[in-house]
Design an enzyme around this catalytic site. Structure first.
Site, PDB file in Angstrom:
ATOM      1  N   HIS A 221       0.874  -1.185   0.000  1.00 22.13           N
ATOM      2  CA  HIS A 221       0.000   0.000   0.000  1.00 22.13           C
ATOM      3  C   HIS A 221       0.908   1.231   0.000  1.00 22.13           C
ATOM      4  O   HIS A 221       1.720   1.399  -0.904  1.00 22.13           O
ATOM      5  CB  HIS A 221      -0.940  -0.112   1.214  1.00 22.13           C
ATOM      6  CG  HIS A 221      -2.097   0.839   1.252  1.00 22.13           C
ATOM      7  ND1 HIS A 221      -2.470   1.639   0.200  1.00 22.13           N
ATOM      8  CD2 HIS A 221      -2.993   1.116   2.257  1.00 22.13           C
ATOM      9  CE1 HIS A 221      -3.529   2.369   0.546  1.00 22.13           C
ATOM     10  NE2 HIS A 221      -3.872   2.068   1.782  1.00 22.13           N
ATOM     11  N   HIS A 260      -2.327  -2.175  -9.634  1.00 22.79           N
ATOM     12  CA  HIS A 260      -3.341  -1.570  -8.763  1.00 22.79           C
ATOM     13  C   HIS A 260      -4.508  -2.518  -8.577  1.00 22.79           C
ATOM     14  O   HIS A 260      -4.844  -3.281  -9.479  1.00 22.79           O
ATOM     15  CB  HIS A 260      -3.831  -0.234  -9.331  1.00 22.79           C
ATOM     16  CG  HIS A 260      -4.497   0.602  -8.309  1.00 22.79           C
ATOM     17  ND1 HIS A 260      -5.842   0.513  -8.034  1.00 22.79           N
ATOM     18  CD2 HIS A 260      -3.989   1.512  -7.442  1.00 22.79           C
ATOM     19  CE1 HIS A 260      -6.131   1.346  -7.055  1.00 22.79           C
ATOM     20  NE2 HIS A 260      -5.031   1.959  -6.670  1.00 22.79           N
ATOM     21  N   ASP A 311       2.453   5.753  -6.608  1.00 19.57           N
ATOM     22  CA  ASP A 311       3.683   5.766  -5.804  1.00 19.57           C
ATOM     23  C   ASP A 311       4.972   5.847  -6.624  1.00 19.57           C
ATOM     24  O   ASP A 311       5.981   6.340  -6.129  1.00 19.57           O
ATOM     25  CB  ASP A 311       3.746   4.511  -4.919  1.00 19.57           C
ATOM     26  CG  ASP A 311       2.849   4.643  -3.706  1.00 19.57           C
ATOM     27  OD1 ASP A 311       2.680   5.769  -3.222  1.00 19.57           O
ATOM     28  OD2 ASP A 311       2.312   3.614  -3.251  1.00 19.57           O
TER      29      ASP A 311
END
Ligand code: ACO
Ligand code: OAA
Length: 375
Positions: A221, A260, A311
């Site tokens: 995450h 994802h 990210d």
């Protein structure tokens, strides 16, 4: 946008509640906050406007924004007891553990006594998280007790100012602003769902946010931005990155910063932060990290049809601004606290305790054998 495979492990694709806060993988570029495309927000708003939108449902007027910023500015100070706790946390602690402890300790000192205080306590956390992480970081690494009550106009500027001991330039403040907008809210992701599960027991806000920080910490995450940095800084050229990445894929290793749970073809936040990473690369004269990152993106798409999530390019962008890698995920907390808290409010407003069922795979019913007879 194509739908992802539904069902099976991880509650994938199952509707677990309602929200009016955001859509993921549905309309606009793929991510909306209260009906606004995240791209539109990142181009036209300050983070504080977006925080206001998430909490209060509408974008603020100029006067409302000025008031809201004033409220947040007035909440940047840390109580002495919290400073003392932060001073006791060692320099080699994980900064996400510092955030978790900081949140929990603040809950001991300024706890939420009734749900009527929820917005005030959420604002307090939004204002205090940059102070918490920088106070600990500067004390444990540089031996200084910083002043957290600064006059900086924005949360991003406040953070960089405390971290470096000097005000950031306009480019860095702007990138922080965009980054905090991109990370603010994302429907029922793991950390938000953690917060909602906790809220569904009618627990207090600090417990909900402390739990969410624990969920965000993991490399699958929020921790992926740090893991992505650790990956890209291993390579000294784009060609080396390609060669090593192919080996990792062959060995079936996970490449952090890619893929994802909901998006199937791209994460709309990636194109935005990638552009800023490119600008920052030019600003610092980087000829390695940005080309390495771009090559990783190309290889992952070519080989596996896996795309960069929010990210991946955050790693190089933060690095170019001189932010230590271990502070990357705490920045995510500084932003996502808005989404977490707003989800807690939603859960409270229409609550039923979240308690799913399990498929039992253990032994059939059996009798206890007295301990003396067990072999
Ligand atoms: C802000 C955020 O939190 S964004 C997410 C940050 N996390 C990361 O970047 C960690 C790396 N990525 C991953 O681990 C995953 O893509 C997750 C956790 C984000 C999503 O997990 P899932 O929904 O289970 O992924 P998905 O169903 O698309 O996986 C399909 C296949 O692709 C593989 N895969 C997915 N992501 C990756 C990756 N980054 N590297 C290598 N393989 C991957 C999976 O292992 C799976 O293979 P399998 O079918 O052989 O088991
Ligand atoms: O939605 C998810 O699963 C993870 C994510 O991108 C986020 O929380 O921003």
């Amino acid at each position: 946008m194509a739908e992802k495979k539904v069902g099976g492990a991880g509650l994938r694709g199952q509707v677990a509640g309602k929200t009016a806060l955001s859509t993921v993988g549905k309309s606009g570029s793929g991510l909306t906050y209260r009906g606004y495309d995240v791209k539109d927000l990142a181009e036209n708003c300050e983070f504080e406007e977006v925080a206001y939108l998430i909490f209060y449902g509408e974008l603020p007027t100029k006067a409302q924004l000025a008031d809201y910023k004033g409220v947040l500015k007035g909440m940047r100070g840390l109580p002495q007891a919290l400073k003392e706790v932060l001073e006791r946390i060692p320099a080699d602690a994980h900064p996400m553990d510092v955030m978790r402890t900081g949140c929990s300790m603040l809950g001991n000192l300024e706890g939420e006594e009734s749900f009527e205080q929820q917005q005030d306590r959420a604002n307090r956390l939004l204002a205090a998280f940059p102070s918490i992480i920088c106070y600990w970081y500067r004390y444990s690494h540089d031996g200084v007790r910083i002043e957290t009550e600064t006059e900086d106009d924005s949360i991003g500027g406040h953070f960089l100012h405390m971290l470096r001991g000097e005000k950031p330039n306009a480019l860095h403040e702007q990138v922080m602003n965009v980054s905090l907008i991109l990370y603010a809210e994302h429907e029922f992701n793991a950390s938000t769902f953690t917060a909602r599960v906790c809220a569904s027991t009618l627990s207090d806000l600090f417990s909900c946010i402390t739990g969410a920080i624990g969920s965000l910490r993991g490399p699958l995450h929020g921790g992926a931005n740090e893991a992505a940095m650790e990956l890209i800084e291993r390579f000294s050229s784009a060609d080396e990155a390609e060669k090593e990445l192919l080996g990792m894929l062959e060995r079936k290793e996970k490449i952090m910063g890619f893929g994802h749970a909901v998006y199937t073809e791209s994460d709309p936040r990636n194109a935005i932060i990638k552009q800023w990473s490119e600008k920052l690369a030019a600003d610092v004269g980087d000829e390695v990290l940005y080309p390495v990152s771009v090559r990783c993106e190309e290889v992952m798409w070519r080989e596996k049809k896996l795309f960069c999530n929010a990210d991946f390019f955050h790693a190089s962008a933060y690095h170019f601004m001189g932010i230590p890698t271990k502070l990357f995920t705490p920045i995510f907390v500084m932003s996502r606290v808005t989404g977490w808290a707003a989800h807690v409010f939603e859960q409270r407003a229409d609550n039923r305790i979240i308690r799913p069922s399990a498929e039992y795979v253990g032994p059939e019913l059996r009798k206890v054998v007295p301990i003396a007879e067990r072999g």
